[in-house]
Design an enzyme around this catalytic site. Structure first.
Site, PDB file in Angstrom:
ATOM      1  N   CYS A   8       0.865  -1.184   0.000  1.00 42.85           N
ATOM      2  CA  CYS A   8       0.000   0.000   0.000  1.00 42.85           C
ATOM      3  C   CYS A   8       0.900   1.232   0.000  1.00 42.85           C
ATOM      4  CB  CYS A   8      -0.977  -0.008   1.170  1.00 42.85           C
ATOM      5  SG  CYS A   8      -0.243   0.232   2.789  1.00 42.85           S
ATOM      6  N   GLY A   9       0.322   2.388   0.141  1.00 44.05           N
ATOM      7  CA  GLY A   9       1.093   3.622   0.093  1.00 44.05           C
ATOM      8  C   GLY A   9       2.128   3.747   1.186  1.00 44.05           C
TER       9      GLY A   9
END
Length: 91
Positions: A8-9
């Site tokens: 994810c980020g």
């Protein structure tokens, strides 16, 4: 044992939710897999030694292992199809 990297980020909250969903599903299917979490910046220096990446964000084009879109694990829309795709890559 197959290895899955959930990206994810930032490598924290979102990837934790996705990893948990995948782990539960694979356990119910009798599939043993090692699931780790990371952030998209971990992929900048090359492809890690994993069999599959599940990503809730865009990954660099240089990644050479299969990538499953992970947005379905957050929205619930299309989650069954995403889980089936994960399983198919591990078989």
């Amino acid at each position: 044992m197959k290895k899955i990297l959930v990206i994810c980020g930032t490598g924290v909250a979102t990837s934790t939710m996705v990893a948990s969903s995948i782990k539960d599903h694979l356990a119910s299917q009798g599939i043993d897999a090692q699931i780790s979490q990371g952030k998209v910046m971990d992929l900048v220096n090359g492809t890690p030694d994993v069999d599959l990446i599940v990503a809730t964000t865009a990954v660099p084009d240089t990644v050479t292992v299969p990538v499953v879109a992970g947005l379905a694990f957050l929205t619930g829309i299309g989650q069954d199809a995403a889980l089936a795709e994960v399983v198919s890559h591990l078989q």
